[in-house]
Design a protein around this motif. Sequence first.
Motif, PDB file in Angstrom:
ATOM      1  N   ASP A  88       0.808  -1.225   0.000  1.00 23.83           N
ATOM      2  CA  ASP A  88       0.000   0.000   0.000  1.00 23.83           C
ATOM      3  C   ASP A  88       0.840   1.274   0.000  1.00 23.83           C
ATOM      4  N   LEU A  89       2.147   1.139   0.260  1.00 25.22           N
ATOM      5  CA  LEU A  89       2.975   2.326   0.457  1.00 25.22           C
ATOM      6  C   LEU A  89       3.394   2.952  -0.869  1.00 25.22           C
ATOM      7  N   GLY A  91      -2.282  -3.205   5.640  1.00 23.71           N
ATOM      8  CA  GLY A  91      -2.722  -2.237   4.642  1.00 23.71           C
ATOM      9  C   GLY A  91      -4.216  -2.066   4.628  1.00 23.71           C
ATOM     10  N   ASN A 144      -2.861   4.522   3.364  1.00 21.33           N
ATOM     11  CA  ASN A 144      -1.468   4.392   3.779  1.00 21.33           C
ATOM     12  C   ASN A 144      -0.528   5.078   2.813  1.00 21.33           C
ATOM     13  N   MET A 145      -0.908   5.147   1.548  1.00 25.83           N
ATOM     14  CA  MET A 145      -0.080   5.838   0.569  1.00 25.83           C
ATOM     15  C   MET A 145       0.044   7.315   0.948  1.00 25.83           C
ATOM     16  N   PHE A 190       2.102   7.722   4.417  1.00 27.52           N
ATOM     17  CA  PHE A 190       3.554   7.546   4.367  1.00 27.52           C
ATOM     18  C   PHE A 190       4.217   8.435   3.315  1.00 27.52           C
ATOM     19  N   ASP A 191       3.446   9.113   2.503  1.00 31.74           N
ATOM     20  CA  ASP A 191       4.014   9.918   1.423  1.00 31.74           C
ATOM     21  C   ASP A 191       4.970  11.020   1.900  1.00 31.74           C
ATOM     22  N   GLN A 247      14.520   3.082   3.670  1.00 34.27           N
ATOM     23  CA  GLN A 247      13.734   3.839   2.690  1.00 34.27           C
ATOM     24  C   GLN A 247      14.336   5.221   2.514  1.00 34.27           C
ATOM     25  N   ILE A 249       0.923   6.534  11.766  1.00 34.84           N
ATOM     26  CA  ILE A 249       1.947   5.632  11.227  1.00 34.84           C
ATOM     27  C   ILE A 249       2.191   4.473  12.190  1.00 34.84           C
TER      28      ILE A 249
END
Length: 220
Positions: free
Chosen positions: A90-91, A119, A125-126, A129-130, A153, A210
């Motif tokens: 989902d990230l 997710g 979640n996108m 975490f963006d 990351q 998060i």
Amino acid sequence: HAESHDHAEAHEHSHGESHDHAESHEHSHAADCADPGCTDPSHDHSHGHGHSHGGSREETTAAQRFGIRTFVYARRSPFDPAKLARLVSDLPFLATVAAPLRQGAQDAAVAPASGGEGGDGDGGNMALFDPLLRSKGFVWLAGEDGVAYFWSQAGKRLDLKEMGRWWDSVPREQWPQAHLASILEDFEGKGGDRRQEIVFIGANLDEGAICEALDGCLAG
């Protein structure tokens, strides 16, 4: 292993992995950094390892101006590989993951998530975490008690790979005697040094959300 760390000479494993234990100490002390503007998760910060914060005033100003902050996600429970694989899918990152997570992704595909696990499948979640600029640290997977995984990351790239072995799974006689106290700092309870410990850096991060998303990946 390609990662290099502050304790590379001091904490080299002697059990055939050639992984240095520095990986655990560079990020594991990040939570104790006294400089709120520091945006480097690989800094040892306030643990007397000879690191100095040049330009910390400018970094602090940048943090205040742009909302950049750092926090550490730390838990003493393993992630369920299928749940974590679902979250990673989902990230907003191009992810390269270790074999247990690839298997977990297959398991997740045939076992849709129930509410609140990993997710969310709707892009939440996108967006969550963006804002991440950098994240880095240890990952413990259920069923993989002998293997320490490393989450790294930067920008839109995420690598989650095998790093080495947890010290608790290494015979005590193979530990570097000069660093027993440092190694044991990471031990707690029956799990030994196994843990989740990931440093997150980004602009206007929603730490609670998060952490909640990651908590949803823990094995229950």
